[in-house]
Each structure stands twice: as structure tokens, then as C-alpha cells.
Design a protein around this motif. Structure first.
Motif, short mmCIF file in Angstrom:
data_model
loop_
_atom_site.label_atom_id
_atom_site.label_comp_id
_atom_site.label_asym_id
_atom_site.label_seq_id
_atom_site.Cartn_x
_atom_site.Cartn_y
_atom_site.Cartn_z
N GLU A 36 -0.94 5.30 6.50
CA GLU A 36 -1.06 6.28 7.58
C GLU A 36 -2.51 6.50 8.00
OE1 GLU A 36 0.34 8.84 10.45
OE2 GLU A 36 1.50 7.56 9.09
N LEU A 37 -3.41 6.44 7.05
CA LEU A 37 -4.81 6.76 7.34
C LEU A 37 -5.61 5.58 7.86
CD1 LEU A 37 -5.58 9.07 4.29
CD2 LEU A 37 -5.46 9.77 6.69
N THR A 38 -5.20 4.36 7.54
CA THR A 38 -5.98 3.20 7.98
C THR A 38 -5.31 2.41 9.09
OG1 THR A 38 -5.04 1.79 6.24
CG2 THR A 38 -7.08 2.96 5.73
N LYS A 39 -3.99 2.48 9.19
CA LYS A 39 -3.26 1.82 10.28
C LYS A 39 -3.57 0.33 10.38
CE LYS A 39 -1.70 5.78 12.05
NZ LYS A 39 -0.29 6.15 12.14
N TYR A 43 0.83 -1.20 0.00
CA TYR A 43 0.00 0.00 0.00
C TYR A 43 0.86 1.25 0.00
CZ TYR A 43 -3.56 -3.34 1.48
OH TYR A 43 -4.40 -4.41 1.55
N PRO A 44 0.37 2.34 -0.61
CA PRO A 44 1.10 3.61 -0.56
C PRO A 44 1.04 4.19 0.85
CG PRO A 44 -1.03 3.90 -1.64
CD PRO A 44 -0.85 2.43 -1.44
N ASN A 45 1.92 5.15 1.11
CA ASN A 45 2.02 5.72 2.46
C ASN A 45 0.72 6.36 2.93
OD1 ASN A 45 4.70 4.95 2.73
ND2 ASN A 45 5.48 6.85 1.84
N ILE A 67 -6.57 -2.39 -6.17
CA ILE A 67 -5.95 -3.32 -5.22
C ILE A 67 -4.45 -3.18 -5.40
CG2 ILE A 67 -5.66 -5.74 -4.53
CD1 ILE A 67 -8.39 -6.29 -5.80
N PHE A 68 -3.75 -2.86 -4.34
CA PHE A 68 -2.32 -2.61 -4.44
C PHE A 68 -1.52 -3.88 -4.17
CE2 PHE A 68 -3.98 1.62 -3.69
CZ PHE A 68 -3.24 2.39 -4.56
N ARG A 69 -0.48 -4.07 -4.98
CA ARG A 69 0.44 -5.19 -4.80
C ARG A 69 1.87 -4.65 -4.85
NH1 ARG A 69 -1.19 -10.35 -3.63
NH2 ARG A 69 -0.18 -11.40 -5.38
N GLU A 70 2.75 -5.31 -4.12
CA GLU A 70 4.15 -4.89 -4.06
C GLU A 70 5.05 -6.02 -4.50
OE1 GLU A 70 7.45 -3.45 -0.74
OE2 GLU A 70 5.31 -3.40 -0.27
N HIS A 123 10.98 -2.87 -14.77
CA HIS A 123 11.60 -3.43 -13.58
C HIS A 123 10.72 -3.12 -12.37
CE1 HIS A 123 15.51 -3.82 -10.99
NE2 HIS A 123 14.73 -4.87 -10.92
N CYS A 124 10.23 -4.16 -11.67
CA CYS A 124 9.20 -3.97 -10.64
C CYS A 124 9.68 -4.18 -9.21
CB CYS A 124 8.03 -4.92 -10.90
SG CYS A 124 7.20 -4.66 -12.47
N GLN A 125 10.95 -4.37 -8.98
CA GLN A 125 11.40 -4.69 -7.62
C GLN A 125 11.06 -3.56 -6.65
OE1 GLN A 125 15.59 -5.25 -7.03
NE2 GLN A 125 15.28 -6.60 -5.29
N GLY A 126 10.36 -3.92 -5.55
CA GLY A 126 10.05 -2.96 -4.50
C GLY A 126 9.01 -1.93 -4.86
N ARG A 127 8.29 -2.12 -5.95
CA ARG A 127 7.30 -1.13 -6.36
C ARG A 127 5.90 -1.52 -5.89
NH1 ARG A 127 8.17 1.42 -12.33
NH2 ARG A 127 10.37 1.93 -12.18
N ASN A 128 5.12 -0.50 -5.52
CA ASN A 128 3.70 -0.71 -5.26
C ASN A 128 2.95 -0.59 -6.57
OD1 ASN A 128 3.67 -1.18 -2.50
ND2 ASN A 128 3.72 1.00 -2.03
N LEU A 129 2.17 -1.60 -6.90
CA LEU A 129 1.49 -1.62 -8.19
C LEU A 129 -0.01 -1.72 -8.00
CD1 LEU A 129 3.80 -4.29 -9.85
CD2 LEU A 129 4.03 -1.82 -10.00
N PRO A 130 -0.77 -0.71 -8.40
CA PRO A 130 -2.23 -0.83 -8.34
C PRO A 130 -2.70 -1.84 -9.37
CG PRO A 130 -1.61 1.20 -9.43
CD PRO A 130 -0.34 0.60 -8.91
N SER A 131 -3.83 -2.47 -9.12
CA SER A 131 -4.29 -3.56 -9.98
C SER A 131 -4.65 -3.09 -11.38
CB SER A 131 -5.52 -4.23 -9.35
OG SER A 131 -6.60 -3.34 -9.30
N PHE A 132 -4.95 -1.79 -11.55
CA PHE A 132 -5.31 -1.32 -12.88
C PHE A 132 -4.08 -0.98 -13.71
CE2 PHE A 132 -5.60 2.42 -10.05
CZ PHE A 132 -4.61 3.21 -10.61
N TRP A 133 -2.88 -1.13 -13.12
CA TRP A 133 -1.64 -0.79 -13.79
C TRP A 133 -1.48 -1.65 -15.04
CZ3 TRP A 133 3.36 -3.41 -13.87
CH2 TRP A 133 4.40 -2.59 -14.30
N GLY A 134 -1.32 -1.02 -16.16
CA GLY A 134 -1.11 -1.75 -17.40
C GLY A 134 -2.39 -2.15 -18.10
N ARG A 135 -3.56 -1.82 -17.50
CA ARG A 135 -4.82 -2.21 -18.13
C ARG A 135 -5.10 -1.33 -19.33
NH1 ARG A 135 -9.66 -2.29 -14.14
NH2 ARG A 135 -8.46 -4.06 -13.39
N LYS A 136 -5.59 -1.94 -20.40
CA LYS A 136 -5.91 -1.18 -21.61
C LYS A 136 -7.37 -0.76 -21.59
CE LYS A 136 -2.43 -3.50 -24.44
NZ LYS A 136 -2.18 -4.30 -25.65
#
Length: 295
Positions: free
Chosen positions: A22-25, A16-18, A268-271, A282-295
Motif C-alpha cells: 500500500e505504501l510503495t505501490k 510483500y505484506p499489505n 527481504i520478503f518471499r512468498e 506448512h508454507c503455502q501462500g505465506r509471506n516469509l521475511p528472510s530472517f525467518w528461522g535465523r538463529k
């Protein structure tokens, strides 16, 4: 690409992004198995037929009153906004059993909190994240007296009642070390589930209405099923029953098809947990939302 990111649990995990952290803990660093165990502990008691039977009468009243209010309006409505209001009222009741005054107080604050979840985490006046942090503190302040009152009832041996809400369950659940949740943990969980739950449910309601409107023959069959259930209802029964819900086979298929066709969650976030290259990125250590790359 999306399938790879969402289904590969070897190279990816929930991330998840910061702003969300921070907001949901919440349990953002938990493994998939820990998340599943946690969901079973918290969510299982408030889902399923037994739980639905407890809340069905109140849910029906909320939905009917809300729809009657909308139908009486003389001007066009913003469908998604109104459906979120309906789902918010239902979820507040299931989670807290609150009165309408508390619903109104938390509703606007929840919108501010949600808007900050996907913003840049800059805590300065004028930024959505700053406004969301303030909303979070105000919601926690509203929730605390409710938690205190419920704890006191349990301490004094007072029965909360057969119809337990999520707060009752959270006060009873113990963590992996056998300890009860602290008030801050309970408040964090309630806020996270409240925001996520009413947003996705409201979106699902919106898409259901849109698809039914676009396919009148489907709407006709769904309506006929409901009318048949009403025709066979005993004269002594005034409220929707669990038995009747189970008879809504066609409507259940309609809902399943809506969920197949529409996105009801914003993302939906994935790392990436290892060095992964997808489509040359190159995806190492990146947070990726599920819509990333969707056409």
C-alpha cells in the motif's frame, strides 16, 4: 532454511505484506525476470563508473561537509541516524538534483514512511501505518511540482543537462507497451527507491565504521591507501576523480567484507507459491521475511 527460501525460485517468489504494497505501490506482483528487466531499465543508468563520474564531485562535497559537521559536535552522536542523513542527502541529489530545502522537507516524512512499511496495516489515528500514509501523500505533493517542471523543460526543448538524475531517466523510460510512465507511477517509484536506498546505504556506512573501529590494523591499511592516492594527485586536481576511486582496491575489499558479514537490509520478503514444508512448517501462500528461522 533461509537459503531454501531465498534461492528456490520454483516454490517461492517475491512477496510483500499489505503495508509495503500500500505504501510503495511498486511492481510487487512481477516475476523475477520482470523485476530484473525493470531494474536494468531504471537503475542501470544511475550506477556504474559513468554515472559515478557525473555525481562524484557533489557526492564528495556532501560527505565532507557532513563529516566536518559531525566532527565539530561536542556530544555523542547516534551513528546510524547520522549515516542515514548523509546517505539521504546523496540519494536525493542523484535522484532529483534537489536543493537542501527540499531535502529537509522530505527527510522527516521519509522516516515516517519507512516506519510504516513494517507495521500492521491499520489505517487509524495513532498507528504507524496511518502516519506513513499521510507522509506518503505529503511527499507526493512535494514531488509533483518537480516532475511538472521537468516535464515542461522537456516539452519546451530545454536541455536538462549532461548530468541526468533518476527523475530525468524515469521521464524518458517507456514501459513494455511503449508508453511513458504516468506521474503517479514516477512518484511511487521515487518514494520506494528513496526509502529503500538511503536506509540500506546508511546501515552499510554504519557497519563499515564499526568494523573499521574494531579492527584498527584494517583501518590503518585503508587509511594508508587513501593517503597514497592524495600524495600522487596532481596539484591541479582539487576533487576526487573516478581514476582515484578505481585505485581504492583495498577499500573495495573492505566494503565487500562488510557486506559479507553484515545485514544492510532489514528484510527481504518471499512468498510460497506452492505447498512447501520446511522444518515441519506448512508454507503455502505465506509471506516469509528472510530472517525467518535465523538463529
Amino acid at each position: 532454511m533461509c537459503r531454501k527460501v531465498l534461492t528456490d525460485d520454483v516454490n517461492f517468489k517475491l512477496g510483500y505484506p499489505n503495508s509495503i504494497k500500500e505504501l510503495t505501490k511498486g511492481k510487487h506482483d512481477a516475476s523475477n525476470s520482470e523485476h530484473k528487466q525493470f531494474r536494468r531499465q531504471i537503475i542501470a543508468p544511475i550506477v556504474g563508473h559513468k554515472a559515478l563520474a557525473m555525481y562524484l564531485e557533489r557526492i564528495e562535497d556532501i560527505v565532507i561537509n557532513s563529516l566536518e559537521e559531525l566532527s565539530s559536535m561536542k556530544h555523542p552522536i547516534e551513528l546510524l541516524k547520522e549515516m542515514k542523513k548523509v546517505s539521504f542527502k546523496v540519494i536525493i541529489h542523484v535522484f532529483l538534483g534537489c536543493n537542501q530545502d527540499i531535502v529537509k522537507n522530505i527527510a522527516s516524512l521519509s522516516n515516517d514512511l519507512y516506519n510504516g512499511l513494517f507495521s500492521i496495516a491499520i489505517n487509524a489515528p495513532g498507528f504507524a501505518f496511518n502516519k506513513a500514509l499521510k507522509a506518503r501523500k505529503k511527499i507526493a505533493k512535494i514531488l509533483q511540482p518537480i516532475v511538472d517542471e521537468r516535464r515542461l523543460m522537456i516539452k519546451n526543448g530545454q536541455q536538462v543537462g549532461e548530468k541526468k538524475d533518476l527523475l530525468d531517466i524515469l521521464l524518458e523510460v517507456k514501459d513494455e507497451n511503449g508508453r511513458n510512465f504516468e506521474d503517479e507511477d514516477i512518484s511511487d517509484l521515487l518514494m520506494g527507491l528513496l526509502v529503500a536506498g538511503h536506509e540500506s546505504t546508511g546501515t552499510a556506512l554504519m557497519w563499515s565504521i564499526i568494523y573499521l573501529t574494531q579492527h584498527p590494523h584494517i583501518l590503518k591499511k585503508a587509511k594508508e591507501e587513501q593517503e597514497e592516492i592524495l600524495r600522487t594527485r596532481s596539484s591541479s586536481e582539487k576533487q576526487l576523480s573516478l581514476t582515484e576511486v578505481k585505485q581504492m582496491v583495498y577499500l573495495s575489499h573492505v566494503i565487500d567484507e562488510m557486506l559479507r558479514c553484515a545485514n544492510v537490509a532489514f528484510t527481504i520478503f518471499r512468498e510460497a507459491t506452492s505447498d512447501v514444508i520446511i522444518n515441519g512448517i506448512h508454507c503455502q501462500g505465506r509471506n516469509l521475511p528472510s530472517f525467518w528461522g535465523r538463529k
